[in-house]
Design a protein around this motif. Structure first.
Motif, PDB file in Angstrom:
ATOM      1  N   VAL A 172      -8.734  54.107 -14.631  1.00  0.00           N
ATOM      2  CA  VAL A 172      -7.666  53.101 -14.675  1.00  0.00           C
ATOM      3  C   VAL A 172      -8.268  51.697 -14.568  1.00  0.00           C
ATOM      4  O   VAL A 172      -7.933  50.804 -15.354  1.00  0.00           O
ATOM      5  CB  VAL A 172      -6.630  53.352 -13.556  1.00  0.00           C
ATOM      6  N   VAL A 173      -9.175  51.496 -13.621  1.00  0.00           N
ATOM      7  CA  VAL A 173      -9.799  50.181 -13.446  1.00  0.00           C
ATOM      8  C   VAL A 173     -10.659  49.827 -14.663  1.00  0.00           C
ATOM      9  O   VAL A 173     -10.632  48.685 -15.142  1.00  0.00           O
ATOM     10  CB  VAL A 173     -10.626  50.123 -12.145  1.00  0.00           C
ATOM     11  N   ALA A 174     -11.403  50.784 -15.192  1.00  0.00           N
ATOM     12  CA  ALA A 174     -12.251  50.518 -16.350  1.00  0.00           C
ATOM     13  C   ALA A 174     -11.419  50.085 -17.556  1.00  0.00           C
ATOM     14  O   ALA A 174     -11.770  49.127 -18.262  1.00  0.00           O
ATOM     15  CB  ALA A 174     -13.084  51.752 -16.698  1.00  0.00           C
ATOM     16  N   ARG A 175     -10.300  50.750 -17.787  1.00  0.00           N
ATOM     17  CA  ARG A 175      -9.440  50.395 -18.920  1.00  0.00           C
ATOM     18  C   ARG A 175      -8.739  49.067 -18.672  1.00  0.00           C
ATOM     19  O   ARG A 175      -8.559  48.260 -19.589  1.00  0.00           O
ATOM     20  CB  ARG A 175      -8.434  51.501 -19.208  1.00  0.00           C
ATOM     21  N   ALA A 176      -8.336  48.815 -17.434  1.00  0.00           N
ATOM     22  CA  ALA A 176      -7.718  47.524 -17.100  1.00  0.00           C
ATOM     23  C   ALA A 176      -8.733  46.395 -17.282  1.00  0.00           C
ATOM     24  O   ALA A 176      -8.396  45.319 -17.798  1.00  0.00           O
ATOM     25  CB  ALA A 176      -7.177  47.550 -15.677  1.00  0.00           C
ATOM     26  N   ALA A 177      -9.974  46.641 -16.890  1.00  0.00           N
ATOM     27  CA  ALA A 177     -11.030  45.634 -17.059  1.00  0.00           C
ATOM     28  C   ALA A 177     -11.282  45.374 -18.539  1.00  0.00           C
ATOM     29  O   ALA A 177     -11.454  44.220 -18.955  1.00  0.00           O
ATOM     30  CB  ALA A 177     -12.310  46.095 -16.368  1.00  0.00           C
ATOM     31  N   ARG A 204     -14.229  44.700  -9.520  1.00  0.00           N
ATOM     32  CA  ARG A 204     -14.497  44.768 -10.972  1.00  0.00           C
ATOM     33  C   ARG A 204     -13.598  43.817 -11.757  1.00  0.00           C
ATOM     34  O   ARG A 204     -13.955  43.350 -12.834  1.00  0.00           O
ATOM     35  CB  ARG A 204     -14.310  46.204 -11.459  1.00  0.00           C
ATOM     36  N   LEU A 205     -12.409  43.518 -11.222  1.00  0.00           N
ATOM     37  CA  LEU A 205     -11.475  42.627 -11.902  1.00  0.00           C
ATOM     38  C   LEU A 205     -11.478  41.214 -11.332  1.00  0.00           C
ATOM     39  O   LEU A 205     -10.776  40.337 -11.839  1.00  0.00           O
ATOM     40  CB  LEU A 205     -10.059  43.202 -11.815  1.00  0.00           C
ATOM     41  N   ALA A 206     -12.267  40.991 -10.292  1.00  0.00           N
ATOM     42  CA  ALA A 206     -12.292  39.679  -9.640  1.00  0.00           C
ATOM     43  C   ALA A 206     -12.637  38.591 -10.649  1.00  0.00           C
ATOM     44  O   ALA A 206     -13.555  38.728 -11.446  1.00  0.00           O
ATOM     45  CB  ALA A 206     -13.293  39.674  -8.496  1.00  0.00           C
ATOM     46  N   GLY A 207     -11.875  37.536 -10.621  1.00  0.00           N
ATOM     47  CA  GLY A 207     -12.120  36.403 -11.506  1.00  0.00           C
ATOM     48  C   GLY A 207     -11.458  36.502 -12.864  1.00  0.00           C
ATOM     49  O   GLY A 207     -11.396  35.513 -13.589  1.00  0.00           O
ATOM     50  N   LEU A 208     -10.952  37.663 -13.238  1.00  0.00           N
ATOM     51  CA  LEU A 208     -10.325  37.798 -14.554  1.00  0.00           C
ATOM     52  C   LEU A 208      -8.875  37.317 -14.583  1.00  0.00           C
ATOM     53  O   LEU A 208      -8.478  36.662 -15.536  1.00  0.00           O
ATOM     54  CB  LEU A 208     -10.434  39.242 -15.061  1.00  0.00           C
ATOM     55  N   PRO A 209      -8.057  37.627 -13.572  1.00  0.00           N
ATOM     56  CA  PRO A 209      -6.684  37.099 -13.621  1.00  0.00           C
ATOM     57  C   PRO A 209      -6.671  35.581 -13.475  1.00  0.00           C
ATOM     58  O   PRO A 209      -7.417  35.017 -12.682  1.00  0.00           O
ATOM     59  CB  PRO A 209      -5.993  37.767 -12.431  1.00  0.00           C
ATOM     60  N   LYS A 211     -17.428  45.535 -28.643  1.00  0.00           N
ATOM     61  CA  LYS A 211     -18.434  45.932 -27.642  1.00  0.00           C
ATOM     62  C   LYS A 211     -17.779  46.475 -26.381  1.00  0.00           C
ATOM     63  O   LYS A 211     -18.370  47.295 -25.672  1.00  0.00           O
ATOM     64  CB  LYS A 211     -19.334  44.748 -27.292  1.00  0.00           C
ATOM     65  N   LEU A 212     -16.578  46.037 -26.076  1.00  0.00           N
ATOM     66  CA  LEU A 212     -15.875  46.515 -24.876  1.00  0.00           C
ATOM     67  C   LEU A 212     -15.450  47.978 -25.014  1.00  0.00           C
ATOM     68  O   LEU A 212     -15.135  48.631 -24.026  1.00  0.00           O
ATOM     69  CB  LEU A 212     -14.627  45.648 -24.616  1.00  0.00           C
TER      70      LEU A 212
END
Length: 171
Positions: free
Chosen positions: A27-32, A61-66, A168-169
């Protein structure tokens, strides 16, 4: 879907919640993946945190993206505060699918928003709850998609200037 009309909403992907989820790493990998592509394509990335003083912040892993993180105590996100004007499509990822994700989706639909739930980027502790949440969201009018569907629809064309970076993602 269109990157120019979309907002990505990450619901409660928090340090103390994610480890309890079935297949939480996926879930986190796909959200990232979604958040990184959104950033490349200038789609606003918003996040909620359910009672962050108890459940912790958004996972590292998502820090800084929102672009904006909104703490909350209600199970549904407050759409009146979160979403920028001019964006009509809300792409939703997060946990728990059958609680905060579903209640947010139902409220967004009641407000006549186009809601797209990314099935491979939502989760619950139990698979049955996740499946029921996706079924209920679809029955209420949400579109259920995969993260790859979102990325390719946002790109629209292999000649998009960010195509290779987004591609690439997917590896």
């Amino acid at each position: 879907m269109s990157a120019g009309n979309a907002v990505l909403l990450l619901v409660d992907l928090q340090e103390r919640l994610v480890p309890a989820m079935h297949d939480g790493e996926r879930v986190v990998a796909r959200a990232a993946r979604l958040a990184e592509a959104a950033t490349l394509l200038e789609v606003p990335v918003l996040a909620t945190e359910q009672v962050p003083e108890k459940l912790g912040p958004t996972v590292e892993r998502l820090a800084g993206l929102p672009h904006l993180v909104m703490p909350k105590t209600r199970f549904a996100a407050d759409d009146g505060v979160l979403f920028p004007p001019g964006r009509s499509e809300i792409v939703v990822a997060g946990v728990e699918a059958h609680v905060c994700v579903l209640q947010t989706v139902l409220e967004l639909l009641a407000d006549d928003r186009r809601v797209v739930v990314v099935a491979d980027a939502v989760g619950s502790r139990f698979v049955e709850d996740e499946q029921l949440a996706l079924q209920r969201a679809r029955a209420a009018g949400a579109e259920i998609v995969s993260s790859e569907m979102v990325l390719f629809e946002w790109l629209r064309d292999a000649t998009h200037p960010r195509f290779r970076e987004v591609q690439k993602l997917l590896r």
